[in-house]
Design an enzyme around this catalytic site. Sequence first.
Site, PDB file in Angstrom:
ATOM      1  N   ARG A 163       0.836  -1.214   0.000  1.00 34.55           N
ATOM      2  CA  ARG A 163       0.000   0.000   0.000  1.00 34.55           C
ATOM      3  C   ARG A 163       0.862   1.252   0.000  1.00 34.55           C
ATOM      4  O   ARG A 163       1.718   1.435   0.873  1.00 34.55           O
ATOM      5  CB  ARG A 163      -0.940  -0.017   1.207  1.00 34.55           C
ATOM      6  CG  ARG A 163      -1.852  -1.223   1.194  1.00 34.55           C
ATOM      7  CD  ARG A 163      -2.797  -1.258   2.352  1.00 34.55           C
ATOM      8  NE  ARG A 163      -3.576  -2.499   2.322  1.00 34.55           N
ATOM      9  CZ  ARG A 163      -4.801  -2.635   2.795  1.00 34.55           C
ATOM     10  NH1 ARG A 163      -5.411  -1.603   3.336  1.00 34.55           N
ATOM     11  NH2 ARG A 163      -5.417  -3.792   2.729  1.00 34.55           N
ATOM     12  N   SER A 195     -21.458 -12.951  15.450  1.00 39.91           N
ATOM     13  CA  SER A 195     -20.891 -11.925  14.579  1.00 39.91           C
ATOM     14  C   SER A 195     -21.063 -12.299  13.116  1.00 39.91           C
ATOM     15  O   SER A 195     -20.704 -13.414  12.700  1.00 39.91           O
ATOM     16  CB  SER A 195     -19.399 -11.752  14.897  1.00 39.91           C
ATOM     17  OG  SER A 195     -18.789 -10.804  14.058  1.00 39.91           O
ATOM     18  N   HIS A 208     -21.406   3.373   7.526  1.00 39.86           N
ATOM     19  CA  HIS A 208     -21.492   3.712   6.104  1.00 39.86           C
ATOM     20  C   HIS A 208     -22.914   4.073   5.692  1.00 39.86           C
ATOM     21  O   HIS A 208     -23.220   4.127   4.493  1.00 39.86           O
ATOM     22  CB  HIS A 208     -20.960   2.568   5.253  1.00 39.86           C
ATOM     23  CG  HIS A 208     -19.476   2.400   5.366  1.00 39.86           C
ATOM     24  ND1 HIS A 208     -18.574   3.136   4.635  1.00 39.86           N
ATOM     25  CD2 HIS A 208     -18.742   1.588   6.172  1.00 39.86           C
ATOM     26  CE1 HIS A 208     -17.347   2.786   4.966  1.00 39.86           C
ATOM     27  NE2 HIS A 208     -17.420   1.849   5.887  1.00 39.86           N
ATOM     28  N   THR A 256     -20.435   6.750  12.929  1.00 42.75           N
ATOM     29  CA  THR A 256     -19.222   7.562  12.825  1.00 42.75           C
ATOM     30  C   THR A 256     -19.577   8.989  12.442  1.00 42.75           C
ATOM     31  O   THR A 256     -20.615   9.243  11.840  1.00 42.75           O
ATOM     32  CB  THR A 256     -18.254   6.973  11.782  1.00 42.75           C
ATOM     33  OG1 THR A 256     -17.039   7.725  11.783  1.00 42.75           O
ATOM     34  CG2 THR A 256     -18.846   7.045  10.372  1.00 42.75           C
ATOM     35  N   LYS A 264     -17.427  10.056   8.165  1.00 42.01           N
ATOM     36  CA  LYS A 264     -17.753   9.718   6.784  1.00 42.01           C
ATOM     37  C   LYS A 264     -18.782  10.726   6.255  1.00 42.01           C
ATOM     38  O   LYS A 264     -18.414  11.834   5.916  1.00 42.01           O
ATOM     39  CB  LYS A 264     -18.203   8.264   6.693  1.00 42.01           C
ATOM     40  CG  LYS A 264     -17.048   7.300   7.002  1.00 42.01           C
ATOM     41  CD  LYS A 264     -17.421   5.867   6.864  1.00 42.01           C
ATOM     42  CE  LYS A 264     -16.203   4.959   6.952  1.00 42.01           C
ATOM     43  NZ  LYS A 264     -15.480   5.025   8.240  1.00 42.01           N
ATOM     44  N   THR A 320      -8.184  -6.450   3.076  1.00 43.98           N
ATOM     45  CA  THR A 320      -9.471  -5.753   3.151  1.00 43.98           C
ATOM     46  C   THR A 320     -10.552  -6.543   2.435  1.00 43.98           C
ATOM     47  O   THR A 320     -11.708  -6.595   2.883  1.00 43.98           O
ATOM     48  CB  THR A 320      -9.346  -4.340   2.551  1.00 43.98           C
ATOM     49  OG1 THR A 320      -8.265  -3.654   3.200  1.00 43.98           O
ATOM     50  CG2 THR A 320     -10.619  -3.554   2.745  1.00 43.98           C
TER      51      THR A 320
END
Length: 406
Positions: free
Chosen positions: A21, A136, A216, A244, A247, A362
Amino acid sequence: MDFDAYFKSELDAVRDEGRYRVFTEIERHRGRFPHATRYVGEETSDVTVWCSNDYLGMGQHPVVIEAMHRVLDECGAGAGGTRNISGTNHHHVLLERELADLHGKEAALLFTSGYVSNWAGLGTLAAKLPGCVVFSDALNHASMIEGIRHSRCEYKIWAHNDPEDLDRKLAAYGPDVPKLVAFESVYSMDGDIAPIAEILDVCEKHGAMSYIDEVHAVGLYGERGAGVAERDGLMDRITVIEGTLGKAFGVMGGYIAASADLVDFVRTFASGFIFSTALPPAVAAGACASIRHLKASNRERELQRDRVATVRRKLDMLGIPHLPNPSHIIPVMVCDARKCKMISDWLMDNHGIYVQPINYPTVPRGTERLRITPSPVHTDGDIDRLIDALSDIWSQCELARGSIAA
């Protein structure tokens, strides 16, 4: 042991796989987003950002900037400490009230990021509830996974967005076992949306607490921007809503919203809250202004939906493969780490288009992608330049064209 040699060999392995990255150094300019300045050494160039999580451009919005300027002048830069030692500013309290109202909950609690709010909130609940078992979703975010692991509780992973599998796993535990079901509303890499009502039906059937990550989705969905659960009329059925401020609200920070007792419980026992310096008051004021604006204004959400639909339609016309989903996230599928990085670099170097490659860990290997996030401030010209450049590089790389089945 030669530590540096070990570090280098591990990094070389990542480079050889094509997934090393490289951070792109940019400077955003107020009033010009999504256009920014890119820095490479001493050289600069203009770029258009297509991968920002500032989904609505609120990080540039005048009401947010004005609020932050005003409170910076009034309160200074930092909070001065942790919340329990001199760091609780009046603007933190106002923001928590605004968040509780947004989600129709009795209380809310601020954290320094969405990662920390998941790690501390979910981890504290799972650790402190005697004998708690956490269920989960298989594609939950790393912050949720880390919180669950940190709690050292028993946990079970259920198939992604599969209420029937969740039902089967919950059924293996009796009614006296505390159960906590953790899942997201919008999954940020594939852009799919959870069947929240069906999941809540299963939670209620087994007497389980529900914990939803709406990071999101907040700002983007629902009449007042409270997320998918608000859009679907389900907020009152959810135990904990996590979100959050970094964003769609355009600032930074994370939070949970729930009953007053649950929020007080996390406030009292979460080390990630107790020992973290509080958000700067100006940041809290900017987030508060953003939330208030988006509670009353649908304009940004409507424009964003139009931009997303336009990009999808033009990708389809040229056969550029992207995952179909009902959200604002457009994953353009390359499915090769080296090509994904090469395409990203080519777009930047030849067209000033910034789309970060997304690769393992990811997303799974073989599903590498360009994650495109259109915003209300992307113009028709910006879109046309993006689509033309993608079509050009797709031909150069001899990549397959066509739609991807849902």
